[in-house]
Write a protein that holds these residues in place. Structure first.
Motif, mmCIF file in Angstrom:
data_model
loop_
_atom_site.group_PDB
_atom_site.id
_atom_site.type_symbol
_atom_site.label_atom_id
_atom_site.label_comp_id
_atom_site.label_asym_id
_atom_site.label_seq_id
_atom_site.Cartn_x
_atom_site.Cartn_y
_atom_site.Cartn_z
ATOM 1 N N LEU A 1 27.876 -28.929 -0.600
ATOM 2 C CA LEU A 1 27.430 -29.949 0.358
ATOM 3 C C LEU A 1 28.359 -31.169 0.346
ATOM 4 O O LEU A 1 28.681 -31.716 1.408
ATOM 5 N N VAL A 2 28.780 -31.578 -0.844
ATOM 6 C CA VAL A 2 29.701 -32.717 -0.948
ATOM 7 C C VAL A 2 31.030 -32.370 -0.288
ATOM 8 O O VAL A 2 31.613 -33.184 0.448
ATOM 9 N N LYS A 3 31.517 -31.163 -0.533
ATOM 10 C CA LYS A 3 32.792 -30.727 0.055
ATOM 11 C C LYS A 3 32.730 -30.823 1.587
ATOM 12 O O LYS A 3 33.657 -31.321 2.233
ATOM 13 N N LEU A 4 31.637 -30.360 2.166
ATOM 14 C CA LEU A 4 31.480 -30.376 3.617
ATOM 15 C C LEU A 4 31.240 -31.789 4.147
ATOM 16 O O LEU A 4 31.714 -32.141 5.231
ATOM 17 N N ALA A 5 30.504 -32.599 3.373
ATOM 18 C CA ALA A 5 30.209 -33.970 3.801
ATOM 19 C C ALA A 5 31.478 -34.816 3.902
ATOM 20 O O ALA A 5 31.585 -35.688 4.761
ATOM 21 N N VAL A 6 32.436 -34.560 3.030
ATOM 22 C CA VAL A 6 33.712 -35.279 3.078
ATOM 23 C C VAL A 6 34.385 -35.051 4.438
ATOM 24 O O VAL A 6 34.943 -35.976 5.037
ATOM 25 N N ASP A 7 34.301 -33.835 4.949
ATOM 26 C CA ASP A 7 34.973 -33.477 6.198
ATOM 27 C C ASP A 7 34.187 -33.848 7.450
ATOM 28 O O ASP A 7 34.777 -34.158 8.488
ATOM 29 N N HIS A 8 32.864 -33.818 7.363
ATOM 30 C CA HIS A 8 32.065 -33.881 8.587
ATOM 31 C C HIS A 8 31.158 -35.112 8.728
ATOM 32 O O HIS A 8 30.419 -35.189 9.715
ATOM 33 N N MET B 1 22.313 -45.394 -15.890
ATOM 34 C CA MET B 1 23.595 -44.976 -16.458
ATOM 35 C C MET B 1 24.483 -44.271 -15.437
ATOM 36 O O MET B 1 25.709 -44.279 -15.564
ATOM 37 N N SER B 2 23.863 -43.679 -14.418
ATOM 38 C CA SER B 2 24.649 -42.897 -13.464
ATOM 39 C C SER B 2 24.903 -43.614 -12.142
ATOM 40 O O SER B 2 25.550 -43.058 -11.254
ATOM 41 N N HIS B 3 24.433 -44.847 -12.026
ATOM 42 C CA HIS B 3 24.536 -45.490 -10.715
ATOM 43 C C HIS B 3 25.990 -45.722 -10.301
ATOM 44 O O HIS B 3 26.345 -45.550 -9.122
ATOM 45 N N TYR B 4 26.833 -46.086 -11.246
ATOM 46 C CA TYR B 4 28.236 -46.326 -10.901
ATOM 47 C C TYR B 4 28.896 -45.049 -10.383
ATOM 48 O O TYR B 4 29.794 -45.091 -9.528
ATOM 49 N N LEU B 5 28.447 -43.881 -10.877
ATOM 50 C CA LEU B 5 28.976 -42.607 -10.401
ATOM 51 C C LEU B 5 28.538 -42.330 -8.961
ATOM 52 O O LEU B 5 29.311 -41.797 -8.154
ATOM 53 N N HIS B 6 27.306 -42.710 -8.639
ATOM 54 C CA HIS B 6 26.826 -42.522 -7.277
ATOM 55 C C HIS B 6 27.572 -43.444 -6.311
ATOM 56 O O HIS B 6 27.892 -43.045 -5.190
ATOM 57 N N ASP B 7 27.847 -44.664 -6.750
ATOM 58 C CA ASP B 7 28.664 -45.577 -5.933
ATOM 59 C C ASP B 7 30.057 -44.977 -5.700
ATOM 60 O O ASP B 7 30.594 -45.023 -4.591
ATOM 61 N N ALA B 8 30.629 -44.420 -6.763
ATOM 62 C CA ALA B 8 31.972 -43.832 -6.671
ATOM 63 C C ALA B 8 31.973 -42.603 -5.758
ATOM 64 O O ALA B 8 32.932 -42.371 -5.012
ATOM 65 N N LEU B 9 30.886 -41.822 -5.822
ATOM 66 C CA LEU B 9 30.772 -40.645 -4.965
ATOM 67 C C LEU B 9 30.739 -41.064 -3.497
ATOM 68 O O LEU B 9 31.413 -40.461 -2.646
ATOM 69 N N PHE B 10 29.972 -42.103 -3.213
ATOM 70 C CA PHE B 10 29.894 -42.623 -1.843
ATOM 71 C C PHE B 10 31.273 -43.071 -1.357
ATOM 72 O O PHE B 10 31.686 -42.749 -0.239
ATOM 73 N N ARG C 1 33.332 -41.482 1.771
ATOM 74 C CA ARG C 1 33.745 -42.374 2.862
ATOM 75 C C ARG C 1 35.258 -42.350 3.048
ATOM 76 O O ARG C 1 35.750 -42.372 4.183
ATOM 77 N N GLY C 2 35.991 -42.272 1.948
ATOM 78 C CA GLY C 2 37.450 -42.263 2.018
ATOM 79 C C GLY C 2 38.047 -40.889 2.232
ATOM 80 O O GLY C 2 39.276 -40.742 2.222
ATOM 81 N N LYS C 3 37.172 -39.881 2.418
ATOM 82 C CA LYS C 3 37.609 -38.497 2.635
ATOM 83 C C LYS C 3 38.504 -37.991 1.498
ATOM 84 O O LYS C 3 39.476 -37.269 1.717
ATOM 85 N N ALA D 1 35.746 -36.631 -4.896
ATOM 86 C CA ALA D 1 34.306 -36.483 -4.669
ATOM 87 C C ALA D 1 33.746 -35.299 -5.453
ATOM 88 O O ALA D 1 32.667 -35.392 -6.061
ATOM 89 N N LEU D 2 34.472 -34.179 -5.473
ATOM 90 C CA LEU D 2 34.011 -32.993 -6.206
ATOM 91 C C LEU D 2 34.008 -33.239 -7.709
ATOM 92 O O LEU D 2 33.107 -32.785 -8.425
ATOM 93 N N LYS D 3 34.992 -33.965 -8.187
ATOM 94 C CA LYS D 3 35.045 -34.291 -9.614
ATOM 95 C C LYS D 3 33.858 -35.157 -10.008
ATOM 96 O O LYS D 3 33.235 -34.954 -11.064
ATOM 97 N N ILE D 4 33.506 -36.100 -9.148
ATOM 98 C CA ILE D 4 32.396 -37.014 -9.448
ATOM 99 C C ILE D 4 31.048 -36.295 -9.402
ATOM 100 O O ILE D 4 30.209 -36.487 -10.298
ATOM 101 N N ILE D 5 30.824 -35.450 -8.386
ATOM 102 C CA ILE D 5 29.528 -34.766 -8.308
ATOM 103 C C ILE D 5 29.353 -33.808 -9.495
ATOM 104 O O ILE D 5 28.257 -33.663 -10.020
ATOM 105 N N GLN D 6 30.435 -33.195 -9.928
ATOM 106 C CA GLN D 6 30.353 -32.331 -11.104
ATOM 107 C C GLN D 6 30.045 -33.128 -12.375
ATOM 108 O O GLN D 6 29.311 -32.677 -13.251
ATOM 109 N N GLN D 7 30.582 -34.352 -12.427
ATOM 110 C CA GLN D 7 30.296 -35.218 -13.572
ATOM 111 C C GLN D 7 28.827 -35.652 -13.557
ATOM 112 O O GLN D 7 28.153 -35.691 -14.598
#
Length: 231
Positions: free
Chosen positions: A116-123, A199-208, A212-214, A219-225
């Motif tokens: 889902l993250v992979k597709l969200a980056v593109d679409h 503890m994970s909020h900074y990761l969610h900010d980074a994922l966003f 956003r930056g495509k 993004a995949l590295k962050i969601i896996q983390q």
């Protein structure tokens, strides 16, 4: 253009009636499977026959079959018909998910969310980004006010917004169905309070930011983390 409120109410009532009818048909089909009317591995009757058997319209039959297929009771084969799954009489999918352990749920969650993250980056659209940002704001506020229920709601809403941004309706529907299990997992970790959210909020900010930056790899590295740490 003026639309009379009574017309709106009729449309809403009709939609509600269709939903109730489809639920009734789904229950009837499950009972008929349990009674061996429709046997394991065999094809169930075509839509016209089901419409006549249950005295409902085509849309109600289709919605019933769709819900039973998602639950694993039926298997739809394009061009061949709809068949009773071998596990149709086994424990329902939602119950199996409820009884699954944390590692099993998280493994499936990782598969779903990675795609889902992979597709969200593109679409994704700007509206998707606005929704994600609002849910992150709600998440942060819930952490600051130590409101665990609000944390759970905002967290799931954020990830659901990513699912919507994927533009894959099937995966998004699967994730929406799966959120019931995710919510249950969060409730089982009551002793942790909101610590794991904080503890994970900074990761969610980074994922966003990565979405956003495509930046797909990031993004995949962050969601896996996030998921590997059970966040």
């Amino acid at each position: 253009m003026f639309i009379h409120t009574s017309y709106v109410c009729i449309v809403i009532d009709c939609n509600m009636a269709k939903e109730k009818l489809s639920e009734m048909v789904a229950e009837r089909i499950k009972k008929d499977i349990a009674a061996k009317k429709y046997k394991t591995g065999e094809k169930i009757p075509a839509e016209p026959e089901l419409m006549e058997a249950y005295q409902v319209g085509r849309s109600s039959v289709r919605e019933a079959i769709k819900s039973l297929a998602m639950a694993g009771v039926l298997r739809v084969q394009q061009g061949n018909g709809t068949f009773v799954n071998e596990q149709a009489t086994a424990q329902p999918l939602d119950q199996r998910l409820h009884n699954a352990d944390f590692d099993e749920i998280n493994a499936v969650r990782m598969l779903l969310e990675t795609e889902l993250v992979k597709l969200a980056v593109d679409h994704h659209t700007q509206a998707d980004l606005d929704a994600m940002h609002q849910h992150l704001t709600d998440r942060r506020h819930a952490i600051e006010t130590e409101n665990k229920q609000a944390c759970t709601n905002a967290d799931i809403a954020f990830h659901t917004a990513i699912a919507t941004a994927s533009r894959n309706k099937v995966l998004a529907d699967l994730y929406d169905y799966f959120t019931l299990s995710i919510r249950s997992l969060f409730s089982k970790r009551e002793q942790q309070g909101i610590a794991h959210f904080a503890m994970s909020h900074y990761l969610h900010d980074a994922l966003f930011d990565a979405i956003r930056g495509k930046k797909k790899k990031e993004a995949l590295k962050i969601i896996q983390q996030i998921l590997s740490n059970n966040y």
